[in-house]
Design an enzyme around this catalytic site. Sequence first.
Site, PDB file in Angstrom:
ATOM      1  N   GLU A  40      -1.348  18.633  16.481  1.00 11.04           N
ATOM      2  CA  GLU A  40      -1.384  17.342  16.693  1.00 11.04           C
ATOM      3  C   GLU A  40       0.069  16.729  17.102  1.00 11.04           C
ATOM      4  O   GLU A  40       0.435  15.947  16.297  1.00 11.04           O
ATOM      5  CB  GLU A  40      -2.148  16.275  15.882  1.00 11.04           C
ATOM      6  CG  GLU A  40      -2.422  15.095  16.649  1.00 11.04           C
ATOM      7  CD  GLU A  40      -3.154  14.044  15.821  1.00 11.04           C
ATOM      8  OE1 GLU A  40      -4.063  14.407  14.981  1.00 11.04           O
ATOM      9  OE2 GLU A  40      -2.478  12.831  15.779  1.00 11.04           O
ATOM     10  N   HIS A  44       2.827  15.662  19.809  1.00  8.42           N
ATOM     11  CA  HIS A  44       3.021  14.625  20.815  1.00  8.42           C
ATOM     12  C   HIS A  44       4.048  14.629  21.834  1.00  8.42           C
ATOM     13  O   HIS A  44       5.461  14.618  21.204  1.00  8.42           O
ATOM     14  CB  HIS A  44       2.396  13.153  20.792  1.00  8.42           C
ATOM     15  CG  HIS A  44       1.267  13.017  19.816  1.00  8.42           C
ATOM     16  ND1 HIS A  44      -0.218  13.595  20.386  1.00  8.42           N
ATOM     17  CD2 HIS A  44       0.941  12.598  18.629  1.00  8.42           C
ATOM     18  CE1 HIS A  44      -0.871  13.394  19.385  1.00  8.42           C
ATOM     19  NE2 HIS A  44      -0.337  12.739  18.554  1.00  8.42           N
ATOM     20  N   PHE A  77       3.538   0.602  20.785  1.00  4.49           N
ATOM     21  CA  PHE A  77       3.245   0.979  19.477  1.00  4.49           C
ATOM     22  C   PHE A  77       4.378   0.678  18.291  1.00  4.49           C
ATOM     23  O   PHE A  77       4.273   0.253  17.591  1.00  4.49           O
ATOM     24  CB  PHE A  77       2.567   2.524  18.954  1.00  4.49           C
ATOM     25  CG  PHE A  77       1.049   2.545  19.630  1.00  4.49           C
ATOM     26  CD1 PHE A  77       0.079   1.965  18.755  1.00  4.49           C
ATOM     27  CD2 PHE A  77       0.728   3.354  20.431  1.00  4.49           C
ATOM     28  CE1 PHE A  77      -1.050   2.154  19.173  1.00  4.49           C
ATOM     29  CE2 PHE A  77      -0.634   3.588  20.737  1.00  4.49           C
ATOM     30  CZ  PHE A  77      -1.459   2.939  20.171  1.00  4.49           C
ATOM     31  N   HIS A 107      -8.645  12.514  19.911  1.00  2.00           N
ATOM     32  CA  HIS A 107      -7.340  11.817  19.457  1.00  2.00           C
ATOM     33  C   HIS A 107      -7.660  10.235  19.337  1.00  2.00           C
ATOM     34  O   HIS A 107      -8.380   9.869  20.280  1.00  2.00           O
ATOM     35  CB  HIS A 107      -5.947  12.234  20.123  1.00  2.00           C
ATOM     36  CG  HIS A 107      -4.732  11.570  19.312  1.00  2.00           C
ATOM     37  ND1 HIS A 107      -4.376  10.199  19.488  1.00  2.00           N
ATOM     38  CD2 HIS A 107      -4.033  12.051  18.429  1.00  2.00           C
ATOM     39  CE1 HIS A 107      -3.386   9.936  19.057  1.00  2.00           C
ATOM     40  NE2 HIS A 107      -2.807  11.220  18.152  1.00  2.00           N
ATOM     41  N   ASP A 151       1.544  15.430  13.419  1.00  2.00           N
ATOM     42  CA  ASP A 151       1.450  14.208  14.323  1.00  2.00           C
ATOM     43  C   ASP A 151       2.951  13.584  14.536  1.00  2.00           C
ATOM     44  O   ASP A 151       3.211  12.404  14.494  1.00  2.00           O
ATOM     45  CB  ASP A 151       0.752  13.135  13.340  1.00  2.00           C
ATOM     46  CG  ASP A 151       0.042  12.128  14.401  1.00  2.00           C
ATOM     47  OD1 ASP A 151       0.238  12.181  15.466  1.00  2.00           O
ATOM     48  OD2 ASP A 151      -0.602  11.435  14.061  1.00  2.00           O
TER      49      ASP A 151
END
Length: 334
Positions: A13, A15, A28, A170, A291
Amino acid sequence: MENTDMKGKIVFEEHMAIKETLGNTKAFAGDSGKWEEFERQILDMDEERLELMDKNGIEFAILSNNAPGVQGILDTDEAINVARKANDAMAEAVNKHPKRYGAFAALPMQDPDAASEELTRCVKEMGFYGAMVNGFTQKDVENSAIYYDIPEYRSFWSTVSALDVPFYLHPRMQIEQRAPIYDGHPWLKSAPWGFAVETSIHALRMCGSGMFDDYPKLKIFIGHLGEHIPYDLWRIDARMTFSRRAYRGKRPLGEYFLDNFLLTTSGNFSDPAFRCCLEVVGIDRMFFSADYPFENMEDACEWFDATSVISEEERTIIGRTNAIDYFNLDFLDK
Ligand code: GRE
Ligand code: ZN
């Protein structure tokens, strides 16, 4: 301090962004003061990322586009083009570093047939390992949210099942107009809580839709140690003996969760939560992930390399061999 514990970890996971999706992440980052670092890290699929992977004992990472990415694009043609562009960018990084990177396809879920086509292209022509989709998709108007358990997506699931690749669901944030419950508490909408609520409801909708009766081989990954579901799985089935209006699965919900879902540790480095997941779903369904860059690779790896919830043998299984087996990473040593 250099982390020299478990070597050869595999994560998925992790990105990346292209310029068309970068603004999502900026939103974000908000007032965190971390934007410059995020921007550099999420755009990079070269030295900085590889050095961090080396330093933290990560051998291989399957990359995916940032959230909400393609799912937040209202125009279907634009979604198709941006997905293709993100996938081509990941394919380029994979070609440059084939022993270090793989990729999950971004998909234009606004059009189930186009999503099937793009997934097929990515898997067959570029060797991608599956898809990562950032929750519900918007389409045409801002105030929209399409979930993939509805009948319109069965042909898409038939493609996923035939290609025999996983679909990583996700998180994304619920959109303003549809989530008055978060009014006045924007912090609550994203990673601290709302991400898991949104993703777990989507996962439970899938379980209750009958799609796993139609396509029993489907495998859905969810991150963050199961987006709260393992903790509540017993209660869901227990209370559904009392009320299961319009539940369309043939089997109890928990059976689909255990058969069709796989979990990663992304962004949730908690011993008690990890223990709960292991007890509920078992070691065969647990995979390490970080992540990055939303989490520091160091934080993820320092926790995973040292947690006393698992033995050394189990650390190798969750951190490496489950992924080698599952994704057929035959070029990596077992
Ligand atoms: C994530 O990928 O998990 C994520 C985001 C945005 C903010 C925080 C976060 O996509 O953990
Ligand atoms: Zn993530």
